[in-house]
Design a protein around this motif. Sequence first.
Motif, mmCIF file in Angstrom:
data_model
loop_
_atom_site.group_PDB
_atom_site.id
_atom_site.type_symbol
_atom_site.label_atom_id
_atom_site.label_comp_id
_atom_site.label_asym_id
_atom_site.label_seq_id
_atom_site.Cartn_x
_atom_site.Cartn_y
_atom_site.Cartn_z
ATOM 1 N N ARG A 163 0.843 -1.197 0.000
ATOM 2 C CA ARG A 163 0.000 0.000 0.000
ATOM 3 C C ARG A 163 0.881 1.251 0.000
ATOM 4 N NH1 ARG A 163 -0.716 -2.375 5.062
ATOM 5 N NH2 ARG A 163 -0.129 -1.152 6.889
ATOM 6 N N THR A 164 0.306 2.360 -0.420
ATOM 7 C CA THR A 164 1.015 3.632 -0.527
ATOM 8 C C THR A 164 0.894 4.396 0.785
ATOM 9 O OG1 THR A 164 0.566 3.725 -2.890
ATOM 10 C CG2 THR A 164 1.173 5.787 -1.810
ATOM 11 N N ILE A 165 2.012 5.021 1.204
ATOM 12 C CA ILE A 165 2.038 5.784 2.455
ATOM 13 C C ILE A 165 2.629 7.154 2.181
ATOM 14 C CG2 ILE A 165 2.868 5.871 4.834
ATOM 15 C CD1 ILE A 165 3.089 2.897 4.853
ATOM 16 N N HIS A 166 1.978 8.191 2.671
ATOM 17 C CA HIS A 166 2.464 9.558 2.534
ATOM 18 C C HIS A 166 3.687 9.755 3.431
ATOM 19 C CE1 HIS A 166 2.485 13.982 2.879
ATOM 20 N NE2 HIS A 166 1.908 13.955 1.687
ATOM 21 N N HIS A 167 4.597 10.646 2.984
ATOM 22 C CA HIS A 167 5.852 10.830 3.729
ATOM 23 C C HIS A 167 5.640 11.401 5.131
ATOM 24 C CE1 HIS A 167 6.444 15.265 3.544
ATOM 25 N NE2 HIS A 167 5.721 15.187 2.435
ATOM 26 N N ASP A 168 4.502 12.069 5.378
ATOM 27 C CA ASP A 168 4.198 12.529 6.737
ATOM 28 C C ASP A 168 4.202 11.374 7.732
ATOM 29 O OD1 ASP A 168 3.954 15.152 6.042
ATOM 30 O OD2 ASP A 168 1.771 15.263 6.252
ATOM 31 N N ARG A 169 3.854 10.194 7.260
ATOM 32 C CA ARG A 169 3.662 9.047 8.142
ATOM 33 C C ARG A 169 4.881 8.117 8.165
ATOM 34 N NH1 ARG A 169 -1.966 9.232 8.975
ATOM 35 N NH2 ARG A 169 -2.943 10.656 7.481
ATOM 36 N N ILE A 170 5.963 8.581 7.570
ATOM 37 C CA ILE A 170 7.198 7.800 7.545
ATOM 38 C C ILE A 170 8.335 8.652 8.106
ATOM 39 C CG2 ILE A 170 8.947 6.726 6.069
ATOM 40 C CD1 ILE A 170 6.474 5.029 6.273
ATOM 41 N N HIS A 171 9.094 8.071 9.015
ATOM 42 C CA HIS A 171 10.328 8.723 9.481
ATOM 43 C C HIS A 171 11.509 7.869 9.041
ATOM 44 C CE1 HIS A 171 13.187 10.953 11.893
ATOM 45 N NE2 HIS A 171 13.616 9.811 12.389
ATOM 46 N N ILE A 172 12.462 8.490 8.355
ATOM 47 C CA ILE A 172 13.592 7.772 7.776
ATOM 48 C C ILE A 172 14.840 7.911 8.639
ATOM 49 C CG2 ILE A 172 15.212 7.725 5.820
ATOM 50 C CD1 ILE A 172 12.588 6.484 5.116
ATOM 51 N N ILE A 173 15.555 6.815 8.810
ATOM 52 C CA ILE A 173 16.912 6.841 9.364
ATOM 53 C C ILE A 173 17.843 6.372 8.253
ATOM 54 C CG2 ILE A 173 18.480 5.944 11.118
ATOM 55 C CD1 ILE A 173 16.129 5.430 12.914
ATOM 56 N N ALA A 174 18.799 7.218 7.863
ATOM 57 C CA ALA A 174 19.713 6.892 6.766
ATOM 58 C C ALA A 174 21.118 7.317 7.166
ATOM 59 C CB ALA A 174 19.276 7.576 5.474
ATOM 60 N N GLU A 175 21.806 6.447 7.865
ATOM 61 C CA GLU A 175 23.153 6.754 8.336
ATOM 62 C C GLU A 175 24.090 6.930 7.145
ATOM 63 O OE1 GLU A 175 26.268 5.013 11.715
ATOM 64 O OE2 GLU A 175 24.337 4.052 11.335
ATOM 65 N N GLY A 176 24.814 8.040 7.133
ATOM 66 C CA GLY A 176 25.731 8.311 6.028
ATOM 67 C C GLY A 176 25.139 9.189 4.951
ATOM 68 N N ALA A 177 23.860 9.545 5.050
ATOM 69 C CA ALA A 177 23.220 10.406 4.040
ATOM 70 C C ALA A 177 23.464 11.867 4.409
ATOM 71 C CB ALA A 177 21.726 10.109 3.949
ATOM 72 N N ASP A 178 24.679 12.321 4.190
ATOM 73 C CA ASP A 178 25.034 13.686 4.573
ATOM 74 C C ASP A 178 24.476 14.729 3.613
ATOM 75 O OD1 ASP A 178 26.533 12.638 6.687
ATOM 76 O OD2 ASP A 178 28.307 12.395 5.419
ATOM 77 N N ASP A 179 23.882 14.275 2.497
ATOM 78 C CA ASP A 179 23.300 15.207 1.538
ATOM 79 C C ASP A 179 21.812 15.431 1.782
ATOM 80 O OD1 ASP A 179 22.453 12.717 0.886
ATOM 81 O OD2 ASP A 179 22.929 12.830 -1.248
ATOM 82 N N ASP A 180 21.316 14.959 2.931
ATOM 83 C CA ASP A 180 19.917 15.144 3.323
ATOM 84 C C ASP A 180 18.937 14.353 2.472
ATOM 85 O OD1 ASP A 180 20.445 16.812 5.476
ATOM 86 O OD2 ASP A 180 20.430 18.616 4.241
ATOM 87 N N THR A 181 19.420 13.378 1.681
ATOM 88 C CA THR A 181 18.503 12.484 0.988
ATOM 89 C C THR A 181 18.253 11.265 1.867
ATOM 90 O OG1 THR A 181 20.229 11.192 -0.125
ATOM 91 C CG2 THR A 181 19.489 13.207 -1.209
#
Length: 455
Positions: free
Chosen positions: A189-207
């Motif tokens: 199913r599709t989820i809006h980004h409001d409802r997702i929190h991302i952890i991305a270690e090493g993503a220093d470019d804010d992606t």
Amino acid sequence: MGMIANVQNWRRSLFGGKMPTMSNDAKRATAWQDYGFPEQLDFENHYSMFRRNGIARAGVMRHVEKTWETDPWIVEGVQGDDPHKETRREREVSVLLQRLGFWNRVHAADWRNRVGRYAGLYLVFDDGLRPDQPVRGKVQLLKMQPLFEGQLDPLEFDTDETSPNYGNPVSYQFKPWVTGEEREARQARTIHHDRIHIIAEGADDDTIYGIPANEAGFNDLITIEKLIGAGGEGFWKTARGAFSLHATGDNGIDVDGLAQMFGVAVDEVGDKLNEVAADLSAGMDKLLMLGNMEAKALAYQLPQPEQFFAVTMQSYAASVSCPVPELIGQQIAQRSSDENSRAFAKTIMTRRRRTIGPNIEQLIAKLMRFGALPAFDFYVAWDDLTDATFEEKLGNAKSMSEANKSSVGTGEPPPFRANEIRDAVGFDADTDLDDDDDDPEGGNAGATDSSALDE
């Protein structure tokens, strides 16, 4: 929301129409292929290695286990403010987070993030809207579900350069399964980004795209598997014995006789002999039907893998910034062990300050913005993993006390006051000792016996 691009177009724009490739040996273009190293890595490579290789698992988990050795806490105010007693709002947030199992969920997302390029927390609110809709109004957070990268595919990206969400997805596809091999009947199913929190270690470019913990050391992990597998197989074959087959008669191998003995056609004798040899190698208690052939034992020297394993482990440990003893739980000399532990603790404190702490602050700020938590200025505080142990503090206090004793009779005042010694152990100051410290005659200044440490 701004302009939106689908994931295929966004990736093409990033990489100029094709995904990057790697070739580190200009003279030998197929070196990695010859070594058995994959040229491209995807999530399933990392997930499979994490699940099946103990060293790979340790490379993911050791940093997370040490990071979450103790939980952080939310402090009202600005970093650098003077310490204060717990405020009402701090207590309110603490109770809400405890009720949600908040720190356990963030911990779970943290180690999933190190397996792949990122991990997500699916935030379930009570707003009654479909997951593909943005959050509206003041909401209550019901639960948080940690997800692997393989469960969370970006669908569309925000390409509006004025948007705070620029370069990141505006929607994701959530899949209940982790990899294609674990596919379940439930629909994605599709989820809006409001409802997702991302952890991305090493993503220093804010992606959202970080760096998997085992990416730099993936080749080393394959080498480790080869060493362990070849060592085990070599030991098995040495214990079982290896043989070569030779004809015993003057007329060579009686192919017709072998075909009759095995009950196969003449042109299938070669395949049958290979099958018999494989069956013999697979077990200890096997009989070999030879006919007019004899088996001769092959003798060979099995190399010792320790030095090769040690070099590979050191290379892998360097790739994950973790001393080998910390990585595999090795017991070595006390001094070296303490130095390794202190160095690793410094690495983890940096990870807390630079990666996990700021990420938690982003999540808390989002929840405050949605009204799920009371809003106020705050920061995330951690205890210091590099602090001396209680035994080390007692040793320091003893040295200070002995220094005071050494000054007796020299005419010089003791170098340490009693409350300084207490502070070295971690005890609160004693106001009675402060009075003694101000004694113009010296009195008990810098008490030299154990009374300075009595509670």
